[in-house]
Every structure is written in structure tokens, then in C-alpha cells.
Scaffold this active site. Structure first.
Site, short mmCIF file in Angstrom:
data_model
loop_
_atom_site.label_atom_id
_atom_site.label_comp_id
_atom_site.label_asym_id
_atom_site.label_seq_id
_atom_site.Cartn_x
_atom_site.Cartn_y
_atom_site.Cartn_z
N SER A 103 0.88 -0.93 -0.10
CA SER A 103 -0.06 0.07 0.19
C SER A 103 1.20 1.41 0.22
O SER A 103 0.25 2.36 -0.09
CB SER A 103 -1.36 -0.32 0.94
OG SER A 103 0.06 -0.72 2.36
N HIS B 115 -5.22 -2.77 -2.56
CA HIS B 115 -4.70 -2.52 -3.73
C HIS B 115 -5.13 -2.77 -5.30
O HIS B 115 -5.11 -2.59 -6.49
CB HIS B 115 -4.19 -1.28 -3.66
CG HIS B 115 -3.63 -0.96 -2.22
ND1 HIS B 115 -5.06 0.56 -2.30
CD2 HIS B 115 -3.86 -1.15 -0.85
CE1 HIS B 115 -4.40 0.95 -1.03
NE2 HIS B 115 -3.87 -0.01 0.12
N LYS C 72 -12.40 1.12 -1.87
CA LYS C 72 -10.93 1.19 -2.68
C LYS C 72 -11.56 1.56 -4.21
O LYS C 72 -12.19 2.51 -4.42
CB LYS C 72 -9.76 1.00 -2.57
CG LYS C 72 -8.93 1.04 -1.26
CD LYS C 72 -8.19 0.53 -1.01
CE LYS C 72 -7.38 0.54 1.12
NZ LYS C 72 -8.22 0.45 1.58
#
Ligand code: PLP
Length: 384
Positions: A178, A206, A236
Site C-alpha cells: 500500500s 489495492h 478503494k
């Protein structure tokens, strides 16, 4: 700590440039944000596909609230589990090509549930040094032997695995790191997991929505195995909130029974779950967005290549601009803010000591010219 100690500790954090403060947004999440009445160009969210304020998602949430109300009212095992949650889980499992999936209120909660329900005393977890804090917290809480291997160092991991006499073994990694944006070598990790009879737990916070045509890191590498446990967040690239774990059906049944953050926590609002299919459709149809993003990533890498600020290791929308000292990183972030750019300075303990950096986070909605302007400003300030 007692109350009177807290003020002194906070002053100390401030003096060492480690005091954290929140920016209060007065606009929806996006590339252009408003903070304290000022407009900024933001390179600071994880909204990689620019979906957080997409009209279809907003509409799906509104329709979900109309149909299901506001709150879930109970944990999943009482009466909090609605048809909306159930269908979202089925769609998520299909989308990532696993047998079953389970929704969680957050990725943090999912990581705690998975690790603490699969390993305990007498077992061992093997965790990459740069794993997200929530994975580390799960490892600590589990009471299993917590062994950390050097970042992406397969030889080190192999040594630790071969020396271990633990009952159950679990390898835990971020698919995309990250704060660095580089990726775990998943095929080689799975080979080690097979060889040493270990679970491989992949946190794809991610990568989901971005890698593997949006279907995530396992799809990117075409990996399939019953010992793989997949976790992705929905806050996200998916533009919503929450997370899910996907894998073999008995694994999901076990989590549903023994995942403490699942059992002892209120289900997320059903309206959120009702918006998941809309998010998955946007991700599936998001090839244009991913191509735009890939072009921005390539442009950023090209500009930073050879500079002392980039490790060059990331081919994902997370592009670190490594500074080193906390004070310099803060100064740079502040200087950029005065020019209208919002790029967060990331300091220890989120990154290793002397690893302070600006974390450029790209979105499919950035214009190439906006990225160019940011990089011009950053390089000028950093070289000064
Ligand atoms: C790699 C990773 N795992 C897990 C999480 C936690 O997910 P959530 O924000 O949904 O709690 C994050 C960030 O938030 C993350 O970056």
C-alpha cells in the site's frame, strides 16, 4: 497512558513531525476536492477508477436505502443478513472466480477474522515485512508464532517455512503493497505454500478493480487453489465501503462461525450491499478506465525514472516519491498544498524509519496534464 500524559505525548508527536491531522472534505471524493473552502487537485485517495461519486453507484445506494432502509440492525448471525448481502456475496464470489464469499464491514475486520480463526497457539504465520497493519494486528491477536520475512524475499520465507514445526502454517501478503505500490510474487508464493502445506492469504485491497481486468491479483496471475484465501476491500477501486473474503466453501463457512469480527459485529447497511452489483458492473466495464490509469502510471514512472525519489518498483497507481526525513516530507507536502495539490506525506510508523515519502495515488479521472503539472511542482520543490 493517563489523561495527563496524553497532552505531552501529543506535543512530542508534533515536535517530531508525526502528529496526524485530518483533512475535512467539503466535497465528494474525487480528483478535485474542497478542504476548508479551498479547491485542491487530489492525488490522495484510493479511488483508483474514480467511482466513489459515480452516478450509478449513488443511485444504487439510494435505491438500496429505499428498498432496505438505513441500518441492518443486527449482526449477520442474528437478523442482520439480508437478501441484498446474500446476493452481493454470490456475485462477488462469481466475479473473482471462487466458490464462496463473505462480506465484512471493513478490510481491517476481514484480516482479523481470517487470521485469528485459522491459526492459534502452536501454529505459525509468515508475513511480509511490508504487510498492512491490519494483517500484522491479526497475526499478533492470533497468538500464533508470528514470523516476518524480508520484503518479497522468497529465499527468506523458504528458510522460515522449512525450519518451522508449526501445526497450521499461513503465509500472509499484500498483493499490492500500500505504501510502495509494488506487487507480491504470488505464483512463487503459492508454490511455496503448496510445498510446505500452508495457506496463502492474499490481501488485494489495492489490486481489486485494477489488476486482472478488474478481477484482482489472482486473476492477473490466473491462480487457483483451495489453499488460497482472497480478501479485497470495497472502499478503494470499488468506490463503496467494506470488504469480502473469498475462497473454498468450507473456509467461508468456518469464517462465518468463528471469525470474531464477523460474529460479534453489526452487518453493514444492506443498501451498501445492494450497491455492490452496480460496482462490479462498472469494474467489469471499466477497461477504458484501466487503460487511462495504465497510461498515467507509465507517464509517472517515465518522469520519475532515474530520479533519486523513485524506487521504480511500482507499476500500479500507487507511486511513492521517497524523501527520507519526516520533516522534509511534511515541508514538501505543505509546499505542494500551497500550490493547490493534495498529496499526503506518509511517515513512520506507516513506513519504515527514514522512509518518509509522498504517496502519489493516481485515478483514472486525472488528466495527463494534471499529473505533469504535479510532477513539475514536486521535482522543483524537492530539488530546491
Ligand atoms: C493492504 C490493505 N489491507 C487492508 C486495509 C484495510 O481495509 P479497510 O480500509 O476496508 O479497513 C487497507 C487500507 O485501508 C489496506 O491498504
Amino acid at each position: 497512558m493517563r489523561l495527563q500524559d496524553l497532552s505531552a505525548a501529543l506535543l512530542e508527536l508534533d515536535a517530531s513531525h508525526r502528529l496526524r491531522q485530518r483533512a475535512t472534505l467539503e466535497s465528494p471524493q474525487g480528483v478535485e476536492i474542497v478542504v476548508d473552502g479551498e479547491e485542491y487537485l487530489s492525488f490522495a485517495s484510493n479511488d483508483y477508477l474514480g467511482l466513489a461519486d459515480h452516478p450509478s453507484l449513488v443511485r444504487a445506494l439510494q435505491q438500496g436505502a429505499d428498498r432496505w432502509g438505513a441500518g441492518s440492525g443486527a449482526s449477520h448471525l442474528l437478523t442482520g443478513h439480508s437478501r441484498a448481502h446474500h446476493e452481493a456475496e454470490e456475485e462477488l464470489a462469481r466475479f473473482v472466480g471462487r466458490e464462496a464469499a463473505l462480506l465484512f464491514g471493513s478490510g481491517y475486520a476481514a484480516n482479523l477474522a481470517v487470521i485469528t480463526s485459522l491459526v492459534g497457539r502452536g501454529d505459525a504465520v509468515f508475513a511480509d515485512k511490508l504487510n498492512h497493519a491490519s494483517l500484522n494486528d491479526g497475526c499478533l491477536l492470533s497468538r500464533a508464532d508470528f514470523q516476518r520475512f524480508r520484503h518479497n524475499d522468497l529465499d527468506h520465507l523458504e528458510q522460515l517455512l522449512s525450519a518451522s514445526r508449526a501445526g497450521t502454517k499461513l503465509i500472509a501478503v499484500d498483493a499490492v503493497y500500500s505504501m510502495d505500490g509494488d506487487e507480491a510474487p504470488l505464483p512463487a508464493l503459492l508454490a511455496l505454500a503448496e510445498r510446505f502445506d500452508a495457506w496463502l492469504y492474499v490481501d488485494d485491497a489495492h489490486g481489486f478493480g485494477v489488476l486482472g481486468h478488474g478481477r484482482g491479483a489472482l486473476a492477473e496471475h490466473d491462480l487457483s487453489s483451495e489453499r488460497l484465501i482472497y480478501m479485497a476491500t470495497l472502499g478503494k477501486a470499488a468506490g463503496l465501503a467494506g470488504a469480502f473474503v473469498a475462497g473454498a466453501r468450507p473456509l467461508v463457512e468456518w469464517l462465518l462461525n468463528r471469525g470474531r469480527t464477523y460474529v460479534f459485529s453489526t452487518a453493514q447497511p444492506p443498501a451498501l450491499a445492494a450497491a455492490v452489483p452496480a460496482s462490479l458492473r462498472l469494474i467489469a466495464d471499466g477497461e477504458d478506465r484501466r487503460e487511462r490509469l495504465a497510461r498515467l502510471v507509465a507517464r509517472c514512472r517515465e518522469r520519475l525514472a532515474g530520479s533519486r525519489f523513485s524506487s521504480g518498483a511500482s507499476r500500479t497507481p500507487i507511486q511513492p516519491f521517497i524523501i527520507g526525513s519526516d520533516a522534509r516530507a511534511m515541508k514538501l507536502a505543505h509546499g505542494l498544498r500551497q500550490q493547490g495539490y493534495w498529496v499526503p506525506a506518509i511517515r513512520p510508523p506507516t513506513v519504515p524509519e527514514n522512509g518518509a515519502r509522498l504517496r502519489i495515488s493516481l485515478s483514472a479521472r486525472h488528466e495527463p496534464a494534471q499529473l505533469d503539472a504535479l510532477l513539475d511542482a514536486m521535482l522543483l520543490l524537492a530539488e530546491a
